[in-house]
Structures are given as structure tokens and as C-alpha cells.
Design an enzyme around this catalytic site. Structure first.
Site, PDB file in Angstrom:
ATOM      1  N   ARG A  36      -9.128   1.149   9.296  1.00 26.54           N
ATOM      2  CA  ARG A  36      -8.599  -0.174   9.635  1.00 26.54           C
ATOM      3  C   ARG A  36      -9.596  -0.978  10.450  1.00 26.54           C
ATOM      4  O   ARG A  36      -9.322  -2.135  10.774  1.00 26.54           O
ATOM      5  CB  ARG A  36      -7.334   0.009  10.464  1.00 26.54           C
ATOM      6  CG  ARG A  36      -6.056  -0.480   9.846  1.00 26.54           C
ATOM      7  CD  ARG A  36      -4.956  -0.267  10.859  1.00 26.54           C
ATOM      8  NE  ARG A  36      -3.703  -0.855  10.486  1.00 26.54           N
ATOM      9  CZ  ARG A  36      -2.790  -0.273   9.730  1.00 26.54           C
ATOM     10  NH1 ARG A  36      -3.028   0.904   9.205  1.00 26.54           N
ATOM     11  NH2 ARG A  36      -1.659  -0.886   9.485  1.00 26.54           N
ATOM     12  N   ARG A  89       0.309  -8.639  13.858  1.00 31.50           N
ATOM     13  CA  ARG A  89      -0.313  -7.682  12.936  1.00 31.50           C
ATOM     14  C   ARG A  89      -1.222  -8.395  11.948  1.00 31.50           C
ATOM     15  O   ARG A  89      -2.284  -7.889  11.589  1.00 31.50           O
ATOM     16  CB  ARG A  89       0.761  -6.894  12.196  1.00 31.50           C
ATOM     17  CG  ARG A  89       1.363  -5.803  13.076  1.00 31.50           C
ATOM     18  CD  ARG A  89       2.700  -5.354  12.554  1.00 31.50           C
ATOM     19  NE  ARG A  89       2.617  -4.649  11.288  1.00 31.50           N
ATOM     20  CZ  ARG A  89       3.641  -4.535  10.433  1.00 31.50           C
ATOM     21  NH1 ARG A  89       4.797  -5.099  10.710  1.00 31.50           N
ATOM     22  NH2 ARG A  89       3.497  -3.872   9.327  1.00 31.50           N
ATOM     23  N   ARG A  91      11.916  -1.779  11.140  1.00 34.40           N
ATOM     24  CA  ARG A  91      10.870  -1.160  11.946  1.00 34.40           C
ATOM     25  C   ARG A  91      10.584  -2.072  13.146  1.00 34.40           C
ATOM     26  O   ARG A  91      10.561  -3.284  12.983  1.00 34.40           O
ATOM     27  CB  ARG A  91       9.591  -1.033  11.106  1.00 34.40           C
ATOM     28  CG  ARG A  91       9.319   0.375  10.617  1.00 34.40           C
ATOM     29  CD  ARG A  91       8.227   0.429   9.593  1.00 34.40           C
ATOM     30  NE  ARG A  91       6.943  -0.149  10.032  1.00 34.40           N
ATOM     31  CZ  ARG A  91       5.834  -0.102   9.313  1.00 34.40           C
ATOM     32  NH1 ARG A  91       5.826   0.507   8.141  1.00 34.40           N
ATOM     33  NH2 ARG A  91       4.730  -0.648   9.750  1.00 34.40           N
ATOM     34  N   ARG A 116      11.874  -6.456   5.039  1.00 34.66           N
ATOM     35  CA  ARG A 116      11.751  -5.011   4.805  1.00 34.66           C
ATOM     36  C   ARG A 116      12.737  -4.247   5.680  1.00 34.66           C
ATOM     37  O   ARG A 116      12.853  -4.494   6.869  1.00 34.66           O
ATOM     38  CB  ARG A 116      10.326  -4.539   5.124  1.00 34.66           C
ATOM     39  CG  ARG A 116      10.190  -3.020   5.077  1.00 34.66           C
ATOM     40  CD  ARG A 116       8.779  -2.564   4.895  1.00 34.66           C
ATOM     41  NE  ARG A 116       7.971  -2.735   6.088  1.00 34.66           N
ATOM     42  CZ  ARG A 116       6.670  -2.419   6.146  1.00 34.66           C
ATOM     43  NH1 ARG A 116       6.045  -1.972   5.072  1.00 34.66           N
ATOM     44  NH2 ARG A 116       5.999  -2.584   7.251  1.00 34.66           N
ATOM     45  N   LYS A 175       0.822  -1.222   0.000  1.00 29.68           N
ATOM     46  CA  LYS A 175       0.000   0.000   0.000  1.00 29.68           C
ATOM     47  C   LYS A 175       0.850   1.264   0.000  1.00 29.68           C
ATOM     48  O   LYS A 175       0.614   2.173  -0.771  1.00 29.68           O
ATOM     49  CB  LYS A 175      -0.887   0.069   1.267  1.00 29.68           C
ATOM     50  CG  LYS A 175      -2.010  -0.899   1.338  1.00 29.68           C
ATOM     51  CD  LYS A 175      -2.936  -0.552   2.503  1.00 29.68           C
ATOM     52  CE  LYS A 175      -2.261  -0.525   3.864  1.00 29.68           C
ATOM     53  NZ  LYS A 175      -1.776  -1.843   4.330  1.00 29.68           N
TER      54      LYS A 175
HETATM   55  P1  ADP Z   1       1.411  -1.567   7.923  1.00 29.13           P
HETATM   56  O1  ADP Z   1       2.791  -1.728   7.392  1.00 29.13           O
HETATM   57  O2  ADP Z   1       0.999  -2.652   8.872  1.00 29.13           O
HETATM   58  O3  ADP Z   1       0.384  -1.283   6.885  1.00 29.13           O
HETATM   59  P2  ADP Z   1       1.267   1.153   8.979  1.00 29.13           P
HETATM   60  O4  ADP Z   1       2.567   1.807   8.728  1.00 29.13           O
HETATM   61  O5  ADP Z   1       0.097   1.548   8.168  1.00 29.13           O
HETATM   62  O6  ADP Z   1       1.504  -0.399   8.952  1.00 29.13           O
HETATM   63  O7  ADP Z   1       0.861   1.318  10.528  1.00 29.13           O
HETATM   64  C1  ADP Z   1       1.725   0.922  11.559  1.00 29.13           C
HETATM   65  C2  ADP Z   1       0.970   0.847  12.883  1.00 29.13           C
HETATM   66  O8  ADP Z   1       0.347   2.114  13.175  1.00 29.13           O
HETATM   67  C3  ADP Z   1      -0.191  -0.151  12.931  1.00 29.13           C
HETATM   68  O9  ADP Z   1       0.234  -1.455  13.203  1.00 29.13           O
HETATM   69  C4  ADP Z   1      -1.040   0.445  14.057  1.00 29.13           C
HETATM   70  O10 ADP Z   1      -0.522   0.178  15.325  1.00 29.13           O
HETATM   71  C5  ADP Z   1      -0.910   1.927  13.824  1.00 29.13           C
HETATM   72  N1  ADP Z   1      -1.989   2.433  12.926  1.00 29.13           N
HETATM   73  C6  ADP Z   1      -1.842   2.930  11.671  1.00 29.13           C
HETATM   74  N2  ADP Z   1      -3.035   3.259  11.142  1.00 29.13           N
HETATM   75  C7  ADP Z   1      -3.970   2.963  12.078  1.00 29.13           C
HETATM   76  C8  ADP Z   1      -5.387   3.046  12.157  1.00 29.13           C
HETATM   77  N3  ADP Z   1      -6.120   3.511  11.122  1.00 29.13           N
HETATM   78  N4  ADP Z   1      -6.012   2.648  13.292  1.00 29.13           N
HETATM   79  C9  ADP Z   1      -5.320   2.192  14.333  1.00 29.13           C
HETATM   80  N5  ADP Z   1      -3.978   2.048  14.344  1.00 29.13           N
HETATM   81  C10 ADP Z   1      -3.302   2.440  13.230  1.00 29.13           C
END
Ligand code: ADP
Ligand code: ZN
Length: 233
Positions: free
Chosen positions: A90, A171, A160, A127, A15
Site C-alpha cells: 500500500r 481513506r 465496518r 457496504r 479487490k
Molecule cells: P480497503 O477496503 O480500504 O481496501 P482493507 O480491508 O484492505 O481496506 O484494509 C483496512 C485497513 O487496514 C486500512 O485502511 C489500513 O488501516 C489497514 N491496512 C490494510 N493493509 C495495510 C497495509 N498494507 N499497510 C498499512 N495498513 C494496512
């Protein structure tokens, strides 16, 4: 018409990569709640302090906090002509909140980027992010070594905290429980599309472009039908 795009997909589906280049090409802001939260953590803001441990354990920040963050972001002038949301919504309550925020405006286009768990795990475990310029290093092909230096600036690559293997499982579990139901939430809308994320980035970008164009054309046709129905009354 404003392009209001939501990208759905499990962690590791690509994404973020797709969102960045797509939003830049269309001249709309790329709104990544993950990036916004990581910035808040780095800056030590009150939200960052609350989010840090939650994020590192693979759990979700509360709907209330994240909806507040997004509501504020979408009210800014640069988001009025369109936006791309990456990582939000989410949960179903977040999707309901988003529907309320955009109510009365142009319909959301929703594209899901899908990939199987094995591929997601492979990508997430390999990653690496540049500690200096923040770029994601390209994920190595299967069997290839994980890079250690940034190809853009030479900076040292780091992992990360939430890309450690035990957190990745958590996750994916959280995704299946809280986020996958969003596909059912949006699926019946004519502006929903799904693309295959298990391809190389340029192929996913091509399919994403086609999906957005198809959904936008449909939305336009629907808008015209509603307008002409209205005129006939
Ligand atoms: P991913 O690589 O899992 O898509 P993101 O970089 O989008 O991860 O998000 C990392 C973390 O930030 C998530 O695991 C969560 O803890 C938090 N987070 C991001 N967006 C949201 C959301 N819309 N609602 C709740 N927590 C979020
Ligand atoms: Zn770098």
C-alpha cells in the site's frame, strides 16, 4: 511457475470480492492484510491493539508492522506455490520490501483494479458486512435500499467502522497520497495490467482473468528469452 499476484486498487474497487473467488479458483492462498489486521483486532493480539485506532481513523498501519506480518505469511508452506496479495503493498516502501522478499523467484504479476471516486464512495457508504458469518452483502444498485439482513445466513448486517462517511474520505485521501504512486512504481513492468473496476463483478472477474493470463504468458516468453540468451553465452 508460481502465480504471484498483487491486486492494487482504491478502497471499494472490489479487490476483496475478486481476490476471494480468483484465489479459490486457482488454488492459491488469498492474503488480505485488511482481513489479517481485522482478525488481529478481534483477537486482541499486540498487533491488533496497535492497529485498531489507526484502522478506524482510515490511516495506514506502519510499514514496519505490516511488512513483518506479510513476510511471515509468505514464508508459510502454502504460499510457496503462489499467492494472491490483496491490500499489500500500500506504500512504495512496502512494494520495495515485497520485491526483496520475492527476489530470485518468479516475477510478480500486478493488476490494478481502477474505479472513479464517486463510484467508490457510493459502494463504500452502502457496504454492509454480516456480523454472524462475515460475508459482504452485495452493494445495492444506485437508488436501491441498503440491505439489513445477510442473504447467506440471515444474520444482522453491520457497517465496518472505517466505512463511515467521514472515514471514507480520509481513506481515499490516504490512497491518493500513499498508494496511487504504486501504479507508477509498477507501470513500466511488462507484467503490470489495469482493469476497469466500474463494471459488474462478473465482468471485472473476466477482465482480471484475461489480464493475469496475458501477463503470465508474457512472463513465460521473457523467461524463455532470458534462458536462450543465457545458453548462447
Ligand atoms: P480497503 O477496503 O480500504 O481496501 P482493507 O480491508 O484492505 O481496506 O484494509 C483496512 C485497513 O487496514 C486500512 O485502511 C489500513 O488501516 C489497514 N491496512 C490494510 N493493509 C495495510 C497495509 N498494507 N499497510 C498499512 N495498513 C494496512
Ligand atoms: Zn451471514
Amino acid at each position: 511457475m508460481a502465480l504471484k499476484l498483487v491486486l492494487l486498487g482504491p478502497p471499494g474497487a472490489g479487490k476483496g470480492t475478486q481476490a476471494k473467488s480468483f484465489a479459490a479458483a486457482r488454488g492459491i492462498p488469498h492474503i488480505s492484510t485488511g482481513d489479517m489486521l481485522r482478525e488481529a483486532v478481534a483477537a486482541g493480539t499486540p498487533i491488533g491493539l496497535r492497529a485498531k485506532a489507526v484502522m478506524a481513523s482510515g490511516q495506514l498501519v506502519s510499514d514496519e508492522i505490516i511488512v513483518g506480518v506479510v513476510r511471515e505469511r509468505l514464508a508459510r508452506p502454502d504460499a510457496q506455490a503462489g499467492f494472491l496479495l490483496d491490500g499489500f503493498p500500500r506504500t512504495v516502501p512496502q512494494a520495495e520490501a515485497l520485491d526483496a522478499i520475492v527476489a530470485g523467484g518468479d516475477a510478480l504479476l500486478v493488476v490494478d483494479i481502477a474505479a472513479a471516486d464517486e463510484e467508490l464512495i457510493r459502494r463504500l457508504t452502502s457496504r454492509r458486512v454480516c456480523g454472524q458469518c462475515g460475508a459482504n452483502a452485495p452493494v445495492p444498485a444506485p437508488g436501491q435500499p441498503v440491505p439489513t439482513a445477510c442473504g447467506k445466513c440471515g444474520g444482522a448486517l453491520t457497517q465496518r467502522p472505517d466505512d463511515r462517511e467521514e472515514v471514507i474520505w480520509e481513506r481515499l485521501r490516504v490512497y491518493a497520497r500513499d498508494t496511487r504512486p504504486l501504479i507508477d512504481y509498477y507501470r513500466r513492468r511488462p507484467t503490470f495490467r489495469s482493469v476497469n473496476g466500474a463494471q459488474e463483478p462478473s465482468a471485472v472477474a473476466r477482465d482480471l482473468e484475461a489480464a493475469v493470463n496475458a501477463a503470465a504468458a508474457l512472463r513465460l516468453a521473457q523467461g524463455a528469452a532470458i534462458a536462450s540468451n543465457g545458453a548462447g553465452v
